[in-house]
Design a protein around this motif. Structure first.
Motif: not given
Length: 158
Positions: A61, A87, A92
């Motif tokens: 992440e 975040k 991905k």
């Protein structure tokens, strides 16, 4: 006729001019940010600073550090830290691509700008390599010479 240009509906909130001065920009990415409601309201009021912020990859992440969002004046939530870790929302495959490139120790992730794309808050993230002193000196000399040329042309055609 409908226009599909993403650049037209961008409202730039903050830019990191220091990053452009201190780094060579190798690649750019667009990322969303996980924010709380009162932070979004502060961002809409342009109460954000990207100057010393950076991003890191941890456990697959991407997190943003040191981005300062001033507390919203009309909020009841006082427990939100202005420089908390946030975040970043990337696909991905983009994170895997970034982590593969980040194996080189001299590369870093730097936020370049924060903007509104429609109703969403987006961050332009760059894969960057730090400039050395002589690189910065060279850029300054280049900028000064371009200014001198412009001044000379301007005074010649008056």
């Amino acid at each position: 006729m409908k226009k599909n240009n993403k650049e037209e509906n961008k409202i730039i909130i903050a830019q990191n001019k220091k990053a452009l001065k201190d780094f060579f920009i190798l690649d750019r990415y667009e990322a969303g940010i996980a924010l709380q409601g009162c932070e979004v309201k502060s961002i809409r009021e342009h109460k954000v600073n990207l100057k010393d912020s950076y991003a890191r990859i941890k456990n697959g992440e991407v997190f943003l550090y040191n981005m300062h969002i001033s507390p919203y004046s009309k909020s009841r939530l006082d427990d939100i830290k202005p420089t908390r870790v946030r975040k970043l929302l990337l696909h991905k495959r983009e994170i895997n691509k970034l982590s593969g490139k980040m194996t080189d120790k001299s590369l870093t992730l730097v936020p370049l700008s924060l903007y509104l794309s429609g109703s969403l808050v987006k961050l332009e993230l760059a894969l960057a390599k730090g400039k050395l002193k002589h690189d910065k000196r060279h850029d300054l000399e280049k900028k000064e010479s371009e200014l001198e040329i412009k001044r000379a042309l301007k005074s010649r055609y008056r």
